[in-house]
Scaffold this motif. Sequence first.
Motif, PDB file in Angstrom:
ATOM      1  N   ARG A   1      -0.932 -20.725  18.558  1.00 43.62           N
ATOM      2  CA  ARG A   1      -1.376 -20.639  20.026  1.00 43.62           C
ATOM      3  C   ARG A   1      -3.174 -20.656  19.191  1.00 43.62           C
ATOM      4  N   GLU A   2      -3.315 -21.052  17.628  1.00 49.13           N
ATOM      5  CA  GLU A   2      -4.053 -21.534  17.596  1.00 49.13           C
ATOM      6  C   GLU A   2      -4.032 -22.881  17.129  1.00 49.13           C
ATOM      7  N   PHE A   3      -2.739 -23.710  16.772  1.00 47.41           N
ATOM      8  CA  PHE A   3      -3.088 -24.917  15.847  1.00 47.41           C
ATOM      9  C   PHE A   3      -2.039 -25.507  17.102  1.00 47.41           C
ATOM     10  N   PRO A   4      -2.186 -25.725  18.063  1.00 51.88           N
ATOM     11  CA  PRO A   4      -0.873 -26.773  18.999  1.00 51.88           C
ATOM     12  C   PRO A   4      -0.282 -27.518  18.579  1.00 51.88           C
ATOM     13  N   GLN A   5      -1.609 -28.630  17.777  1.00 45.65           N
ATOM     14  CA  GLN A   5      -1.015 -29.985  16.933  1.00 45.65           C
ATOM     15  C   GLN A   5      -0.147 -29.618  16.103  1.00 45.65           C
ATOM     16  N   ASN A   6       0.086 -28.703  15.542  1.00 48.39           N
ATOM     17  CA  ASN A   6       1.432 -29.028  14.719  1.00 48.39           C
ATOM     18  C   ASN A   6       2.676 -28.582  14.925  1.00 48.39           C
TER      19      ASN A   6
END
Length: 791
Positions: free
Chosen positions: A372-377
């Motif tokens: 939710r904080e880092f969807p790109q990972n």
Amino acid sequence: MELGANIASKEAEDLQMEVMVNGVENEEGDVSKGNKLPHANSHGSKFKRIDSLDLESSTVSGLAAHGSNLVSVASILQLAFQSIGVVYGDIGTSPLYVFASTFTDGISHPDDVLGALSLIIYSLTLLPLLKYVFIVLWANDNGDGGTFALYSLICRHAKVSVVPNQQAEDRELSSYKLPLPSRELKRALKIKEALEKSNAAKTILLILALLGTSMVIGDGVLTPCISVLSAVQGIRQVDKSISQEAVAMISVAILVMLFSVQRFGTQKVGYAFAPAILIWYSSIAFIGIYNIVKYDTTVFRAFYPKYIFEYFRRDSQRAWISLGGIVLCVTGTEAMFADLGHFSVRSIQIAFTGIVYPALICAYVGQAAYLREFPQNVSDTFYKSTPRAIYWPMFAVAIVASIIASQAMISATFAIIKQSMSLGCFPRVTVVHTSSKHEGQVYIPEINYILMLACVIVTISFQDTTKIGNAYGIAVVGVMIVTSSFLTLVMLMIWQTHLLLVVIFVTVFGAIEFTYFSAVLYKFPQGGYLPTAFAAVLLFVMYVWHYVHVKRYAYEVEHKVSTEHMLSLGSSLDVTKVPGIGLLYTELAQGVPAIFEHFMRNLPARHSVLVFVCVKYLPVNTIPAEERFVFRRIGPKEHKIYRCVARYGYRDTRTGNVEFENQLLESLREFIEFDYIRTNDINRQSQPEGNSSNSGESIVNIEAASENEVMKACRMVRVNEELEFLENARKSGVVYLLGDSEVIANKDSSLFKRFIVNFAYNILRRNCRKGQAALEIPHKNLLQVGMTYYI
């Protein structure tokens, strides 16, 4: 597959329901007729003794319990600890790759993470927890699990087996008792009758069992590949210069090491791996809680199923495709059932509900909070969400956990292959029992090396967990569907579950599993073809072996020799009797095999004591040692010819040659003693009762007592003479007589049948374990005569 029913009916025609007087088989392999001996049952009524060696050899005690042997709490906890290292490694390493396989094209909407997490939570709750832990595990076959255990359980409660040497009377061994009439019982009887009448249903059940077995073996190939690759890929997060090829080669080295230690056995591997996997579950649970607290505590909203509907409403096609990745969260679920023979129901339940399930929920919820904080990972969720301070320790634990994950399906593969081999559906291979305490713990060297080779090839070829994941899903869901199909029959016919509950089970789990199956089929071109190819090859091998096995047995039944003809061979061929005991192995439980006449015509001599030995595997998991052997005489007593049926369950292991020989001959001694006692009792009871007056009763009683003493003394003399003769024959040596048979299709057979029998089967036969090796017969005590079977 009408052949199985035809064999059974032909064998049944040979069996006469008569009372045995002297225990001598007539020309049809039955027992000679005589005066009927009345026996009283518990209600005082009389009945005939069903004198069928096949029926007697198919009736054993202690088959009613569903693996309910009482064990101590300490033993259950010990098994639960071991099961963590053997059973739950596969499902425990799923957090390494589930989110990456779900969002292969990235996360398009923030709430998609909640939708996927909600699907994962309810998949874990409904499939492993509710279905397997609380329902499927109780459908075990006296403590044994897996596809073939379910199949054999059904075969015992209905005459649907097409495996040879399981005649019509085998259903007598079933624990299926008829209780008081009820609606559920009537329904169960109707289903049982319909299955028994339908040859198509019998064939479908067998194919389903073979297909489920093939897919489990396919899991045994794919699980090590995806688990080890996903763990080793973490090293690229530290050093981007490491190529994917290098990652694949490191994975191959780890896989070779894993398969090399299998020979030490499940118990030793379980003890070694259990602490490591316990650390793994503790670690992923801790990291999950850490991520929840640090990134997003509102992620618990995913327990509300509305996010599943919203996920599909935003982009139904994309959500449906992602199910192929989400289903990987339940990989290894079937191992809980397939590995049940290694442990117990309670131990599996305690380990999953107390440790595995809570840790997995924490891990997935924590990963969702991070995304939710880092969807790109999302492509590397596990390692990106791991705190930097414990990255390397977690990398090491992940490597160890991935190795353990492979152990679950490897153990399941060994167990299920042994089951199928015992039931005549797999070529003979070496089975090594690695534990003196738990019979289900086995190691199969040939299969171990084949799995290792297949894993190495797949790892080097794919080098990518996404493609292997596409292949993995089909095998996982396919086995679940097969298990659900068999379990539905068990609920209807054996458990006699209320129809409403059965409908709920089929509706709920059928909808879930077929929805997942449709999603994984979409990825067939991207790697889904791999388990399908594995299953097709294995299904072909198993079906060919079973088909020829049935045909060969039918040939033996059709060409069996009558007892009168066998006895006449002695005079017509001028047969010489040589000192010693001859054990002639045959698949027939009734009648004299054609191979015996072949022996006599090629070598006109026989041993002074001859025993026809039939090693018979019944559709049960184990048979008590004291009920292993059943004997009959063939011909008059002076011929010293006997028949022995040695019964085994599919989990039983045949003891070494010396021990087997001692057990057989000791049981034969007991039979000879009992046979004389029984014959005397029958003759005494068949004498007409006198109508003497009261004044003469004492004289009659004295005369009768004197006559009984004389008869008893004569009987003991005859018993001792026969036992002494048997002992002298044993001192002269025991020789094993086997037929070295070749199976050839008839000239008028179709091209396909000739390919199956003359080519495919013969390749399997030449490359599998030989019969004398499987029976552990010393070469110096072996005598073989070649014979050709035309089928």
